[in-house]
Design an enzyme around this catalytic site. Structure first.
Site, PDB file in Angstrom:
ATOM      1  N   GLU A 211       0.915  -1.175  -0.087  1.00 18.88           N
ATOM      2  CA  GLU A 211      -0.140   0.062  -0.127  1.00 18.88           C
ATOM      3  C   GLU A 211       0.771   1.364  -0.300  1.00 18.88           C
ATOM      4  O   GLU A 211       1.619   1.643   0.956  1.00 18.88           O
ATOM      5  CB  GLU A 211      -0.836   0.140   1.367  1.00 18.88           C
ATOM      6  CG  GLU A 211      -1.765   1.385   1.361  1.00 18.88           C
ATOM      7  CD  GLU A 211      -2.554   1.535   0.184  1.00 18.88           C
ATOM      8  OE1 GLU A 211      -2.365   2.786  -0.269  1.00 18.88           O
ATOM      9  OE2 GLU A 211      -3.388   0.859  -0.295  1.00 18.88           O
TER      10      GLU A 211
ATOM     11  N   HIS B  93     -46.105  -1.584  13.618  1.00 19.00           N
ATOM     12  CA  HIS B  93     -46.548  -0.203  13.123  1.00 19.00           C
ATOM     13  C   HIS B  93     -46.112   0.525  14.503  1.00 19.00           C
ATOM     14  O   HIS B  93     -45.969   0.222  15.672  1.00 19.00           O
ATOM     15  CB  HIS B  93     -48.014  -0.573  13.354  1.00 19.00           C
ATOM     16  CG  HIS B  93     -48.745   0.871  13.074  1.00 19.00           C
ATOM     17  ND1 HIS B  93     -48.841   1.602  12.009  1.00 19.00           N
ATOM     18  CD2 HIS B  93     -49.273   1.765  14.084  1.00 19.00           C
ATOM     19  CE1 HIS B  93     -49.422   2.676  12.156  1.00 19.00           C
ATOM     20  NE2 HIS B  93     -49.642   2.974  13.739  1.00 19.00           N
TER      21      HIS B  93
ATOM     22  N   GLY C 183      -6.755   1.282   4.033  1.00 19.89           N
ATOM     23  CA  GLY C 183      -8.027   1.087   4.138  1.00 19.89           C
ATOM     24  C   GLY C 183      -8.673   1.762   2.902  1.00 19.89           C
ATOM     25  O   GLY C 183      -9.935   1.625   2.796  1.00 19.89           O
ATOM     26  N   GLY C 184      -7.996   2.093   2.179  1.00 19.64           N
ATOM     27  CA  GLY C 184      -8.363   2.505   0.486  1.00 19.64           C
ATOM     28  C   GLY C 184      -9.474   3.912   0.927  1.00 19.64           C
ATOM     29  O   GLY C 184      -9.574   4.398   1.787  1.00 19.64           O
ATOM     30  N   THR C 185     -10.110   3.925  -0.476  1.00 14.96           N
ATOM     31  CA  THR C 185     -10.818   5.194  -0.513  1.00 14.96           C
ATOM     32  C   THR C 185     -11.911   5.423   0.598  1.00 14.96           C
ATOM     33  O   THR C 185     -12.120   6.144   1.251  1.00 14.96           O
ATOM     34  CB  THR C 185     -11.687   5.205  -1.662  1.00 14.96           C
ATOM     35  OG1 THR C 185     -10.503   5.313  -2.718  1.00 14.96           O
ATOM     36  CG2 THR C 185     -12.880   6.410  -2.013  1.00 14.96           C
ATOM     37  N   CYS C 186     -12.629   4.080   0.923  1.00 13.99           N
ATOM     38  CA  CYS C 186     -13.879   4.270   1.827  1.00 13.99           C
ATOM     39  C   CYS C 186     -13.506   4.610   3.338  1.00 13.99           C
ATOM     40  O   CYS C 186     -14.066   5.515   3.400  1.00 13.99           O
ATOM     41  CB  CYS C 186     -14.409   2.637   1.913  1.00 13.99           C
ATOM     42  SG  CYS C 186     -15.746   2.609   2.980  1.00 13.99           S
TER      43      CYS C 186
END
Length: 451
Positions: free
Chosen positions: A33, A434, A38-41
């Protein structure tokens, strides 16, 4: 030359779990890396944007509190504090991931740009039987005259501003443009969105795009369609003057380029492997994510297809199962859910009405405005709609668009129905608690009540 069982280039959302999985299976693995784990995210995408969008929603809620009988004084946004919180969360996520990788046996993490120097040789000193490319994508900067002589931002740069822009002009109308445009409008910016097409969100159905358009205009965002920027020039005081094709001029304190993303393949020197990218730079793969070179795979945004974090993660599952467990899992026809995190958010799954009609399918369309949903009325969140495309012959749900608070969560209910072959009549008659937003699926499919 150092021999590994596996080399992974890039550390995106496929790479990291894959590295740990293969290493845990006893495969000597190298993860390369060049920048942040962790990259873009984690670093410039999902995590930071959704963190800051949450701050923008807090401002929106506070500004409407008096309508609920709660007097709240709202002042100027402390953008420095917003960014500080974002950075802390990003650092926490990234740090946790780094520690997880570091303690994984059989896994080496090296901070280098991976570059092919032979068919299965990387950086001139690493080789492996299996190589996985997960280098992601980068913003596309259009060739507008003057663009490189003036300041502009990409999505990553917009997340580190310390002062709220006076006037933000956004070029493009995809998901990044919509999310960041609305976010900064809520922070206090004047926002103008420029789209060269006839409408925003060209991949969505017209009624869905129109509903999003209405939401943004209600929030005070100006949207200019049928427009393109012919040239950019400095306007003094650090501002940018944009001239449109019709002669109209806009002056922006900040200019966000959000016209798409391209695969990050330039640095890889793919020609050394025999892999030929397509015209856009994407790496071609087969339905098992393998490239034209056996043993080399492309995962996530670097290959063509939906550019979503969850698709990258699913790529990991596909290759891990196929390699470790000798499965034969294909990416062909896999479901592609996605969400645009405007407010209300847009959750999408399956085929659109437009796509269904182009294919000549016999369909029914169920449509319900949020103004008819009890929970929406009670919470004051009546903007949006729920829409489903149904097979007219067997009643199966083929696709859905949910523009609503928690739209992605409601969409997921419909996705699960599609996965389980649950038809619309079962959903129409199902018991939902509901008053949930998901309970509106009863009423949605009652619009198709023909027997």
């Amino acid at each position: 030359m150092k021999q590994y069982d596996t080399i992974i280039i890039g550390s995106g959302q496929a790479a990291n779990p894959l590295a740990k999985k293969l290493a845990a299976a006893g495969r000597h693995t190298l993860l390369l890396e060049a920048t942040h784990i962790g990259g873009t995210c984690i670093n410039t995408g999902c995590t930071p944007t959704k963190t800051m969008i949450a701050a923008a929603r807090m401002q929106y809620i506070a500004s409407r509190a008096s309508r609920f009988g709660i007097p709240v004084e709202t002042g100027a946004i402390d953008l420095t504090a917003v960014v500080k919180r974002k950075n802390e969360i990003v650092a926490s996520f990234r740090g946790s991931l780094e520690k997880s990788l570091e303690k994984t046996a059989n896994l080496e993490v090296v901070r280098e740009q991976g570059v092919f120097t032979g068919t299965k040789t990387v950086n001139g000193r690493y080789t492996a039987e299996h190589i996985f490319i997960n280098t992601g994508a980068r913003p596309v900067i259009p060739p507008i005259p003057g663009i490189h002589e003036v300041p502009y931002c990409t999505s990553a740069g917009m997340l580190d501003l310390q002062k709220v822009p006076e006037h933000l002009v956004v070029l493009g109308s995809g998901y990044i443009a919509m999310e960041l445009g609305q976010m900064y409008r809520r922070f206090g910016s004047q926002v103008t969105i420029i789209e060269r097409g006839s409408r925003i969100l060209g991949r969505e159905d017209e009624d869905v795009a129109a509903a999003v358009h209405q939401v943004l205009e209600e929030d005070g965002i100006r949207i200019i369609t049928h427009a393109s920027v012919e040239r950019a020039a400095a306007a003094g005081n650090g501002h940018v003057r944009l001239t449109l094709q019709n002669g109209q001029r806009l002056e922006a304190s900040h200019w966000l380029i959000a016209t798409g993303r391209a695969p990050a393949t330039e640095a890889l020197q793919l020609e050394k492997t025999g892999i030929t990218p397509d015209e856009q730079g994407f790496i071609p793969v087969n339905e098992y994510l393998e490239t034209s070179v056996p043993g080399i795979y492309a995962l996530g945004d670097v290959k063509k297809g939906p550019a979503f974090t969850h698709i990258s993660y699913n790529d990991y599952i596909v290759v891990a199962e196929n390699i470790l467990n000798k499965k034969n899992i294909s990416i062909k026809d896999r479901p592609v859910p996605y969400c645009m995190f405007t407010d209300p958010e847009l959750g999408r799954i399956g085929i659109t009405e437009q796509e269904a009609r182009e294919k000549g399918l016999a369909i029914k369309i169920a449509r319900l405005p949020l103004s008819k949903v009890a929970r929406a009325i009670e919470t004051g969140e009546t903007r949006g709609l729920i829409k489903a495309v149904v097979d007219a012959q067997n009643g199966q749900v083929l696709g859905a668009a949910v523009l609503s608070v928690s739209g992605g969560e409601i969409m997921t209910v419909l996705q699960m129905a599609m996965m389980g072959n649950i038809g619309y009549k079962q959903l129409r008659n199902a018991i939902f608690a509901h008053p949930l937003f998901s309970e509106s699926l009863n009423n949605l499919f009652m619009t198709l009540d023909d027997d």
